[in-house]
Design a protein around this motif. Structure first.
Motif, PDB file in Angstrom:
ATOM      1  N   VAL A 129     -84.314  88.537   8.014  1.00 52.03           N
ATOM      2  CA  VAL A 129     -83.078  88.438   8.776  1.00 52.03           C
ATOM      3  C   VAL A 129     -83.460  88.272  10.238  1.00 52.03           C
ATOM      4  N   LEU A 130     -82.965  87.204  10.845  1.00 54.94           N
ATOM      5  CA  LEU A 130     -83.259  86.889  12.232  1.00 54.94           C
ATOM      6  C   LEU A 130     -81.994  87.109  13.064  1.00 54.94           C
ATOM      7  N   TYR A 131     -82.129  87.830  14.147  1.00 55.38           N
ATOM      8  CA  TYR A 131     -80.997  88.144  15.010  1.00 55.38           C
ATOM      9  C   TYR A 131     -81.153  87.413  16.334  1.00 55.38           C
ATOM     10  N   PHE A 132     -80.073  86.815  16.810  1.00 50.37           N
ATOM     11  CA  PHE A 132     -80.103  86.069  18.058  1.00 50.37           C
ATOM     12  C   PHE A 132     -79.032  86.579  19.008  1.00 50.37           C
ATOM     13  N   ALA A 133     -79.327  86.478  20.307  1.00 45.54           N
ATOM     14  CA  ALA A 133     -78.380  86.790  21.379  1.00 45.54           C
ATOM     15  C   ALA A 133     -77.734  88.165  21.171  1.00 45.54           C
ATOM     16  N   ARG A 134     -76.417  88.222  21.136  1.00 41.90           N
ATOM     17  CA  ARG A 134     -75.709  89.502  21.046  1.00 41.90           C
ATOM     18  C   ARG A 134     -76.044  90.259  19.762  1.00 41.90           C
ATOM     19  N   SER A 135     -76.281  89.536  18.663  1.00 44.80           N
ATOM     20  CA  SER A 135     -76.621  90.235  17.417  1.00 44.80           C
ATOM     21  C   SER A 135     -77.947  90.976  17.564  1.00 44.80           C
ATOM     22  N   ALA A 136     -78.896  90.413  18.319  1.00 44.80           N
ATOM     23  CA  ALA A 136     -80.175  91.092  18.554  1.00 44.80           C
ATOM     24  C   ALA A 136     -79.953  92.343  19.403  1.00 44.80           C
ATOM     25  N   GLU A 137     -79.065  92.248  20.399  1.00 46.27           N
ATOM     26  CA  GLU A 137     -78.750  93.421  21.218  1.00 46.27           C
ATOM     27  C   GLU A 137     -78.127  94.520  20.371  1.00 46.27           C
TER      28      GLU A 137
ATOM     29  N   PRO B 160     -87.393  84.496  -2.659  1.00 46.29           N
ATOM     30  CA  PRO B 160     -88.256  85.338  -1.827  1.00 46.29           C
ATOM     31  C   PRO B 160     -88.603  84.632  -0.516  1.00 46.29           C
ATOM     32  N   GLY B 161     -88.467  85.357   0.579  1.00 51.45           N
ATOM     33  CA  GLY B 161     -88.828  84.822   1.883  1.00 51.45           C
ATOM     34  C   GLY B 161     -87.767  83.976   2.554  1.00 51.45           C
ATOM     35  N   ASP B 162     -86.591  83.832   1.934  1.00 49.36           N
ATOM     36  CA  ASP B 162     -85.527  83.084   2.589  1.00 49.36           C
ATOM     37  C   ASP B 162     -85.208  83.698   3.947  1.00 49.36           C
ATOM     38  N   GLU B 163     -84.799  82.839   4.878  1.00 47.03           N
ATOM     39  CA  GLU B 163     -84.399  83.309   6.198  1.00 47.03           C
ATOM     40  C   GLU B 163     -82.884  83.295   6.313  1.00 47.03           C
ATOM     41  N   VAL B 164     -82.375  84.401   6.840  1.00 41.91           N
ATOM     42  CA  VAL B 164     -80.949  84.532   7.116  1.00 41.91           C
ATOM     43  C   VAL B 164     -80.844  84.747   8.627  1.00 41.91           C
ATOM     44  N   ALA B 165     -80.095  83.869   9.305  1.00 46.39           N
ATOM     45  CA  ALA B 165     -79.959  83.987  10.757  1.00 46.39           C
ATOM     46  C   ALA B 165     -78.554  84.430  11.119  1.00 46.39           C
TER      47      ALA B 165
END
Length: 110
Positions: free
Chosen positions: A31-39, A97-102
């Motif tokens: 799971v990759l978090y960007f911008a506000r989701s990472a905060e 396995p290993g799928d990316e969810v952004a």
């Protein structure tokens, strides 16, 4: 901006959370978090264990269980699985396995 560290979260339970599709086998996804989701999540990426077959909305709900603060961006977030945009709803995902969810919230700028 100091979100350089990565953290991999090991699943708390051996069982998968419930999903649709009859298959309770789990898959590890990134799971990759960007911008506000990472905060809100407090990290840029992690590995989660989720059911192999799950709707996009159920997958979002599983992520929010781990990071409840993400709930505030639910109606604005762009969700991508394997680099393809997905609407939150009843769409059934079959994860590998290993799928990316952004998790990509709207980005404002000027």
């Amino acid at each position: 901006f100091s979100f350089g560290r990565r953290r991999h979260r090991e699943p708390a339970a051996e069982r998968c959370p419930p999903g649709n599709g009859g298959s309770m086998r789990c898959q590890q996804v990134s799971v990759l978090y960007f911008a506000r989701s990472a905060e809100l999540a407090g990290l840029r990426s992690e590995t989660l264990l989720v059911p192999r077959q799950i709707t996009s909305l159920q997958l979002w709900e599983e992520i929010v269980k781990v990071h409840p603060r993400l709930a505030v961006i639910r109606d604005q977030v762009v969700f991508a699985v394997r680099q393809e945009y997905v609407l939150l709803g009843d769409q059934l995902l079959v994860l590998q396995p290993g799928d990316e969810v952004a998790i990509i919230p709207p980005i404002s700028g000027g």
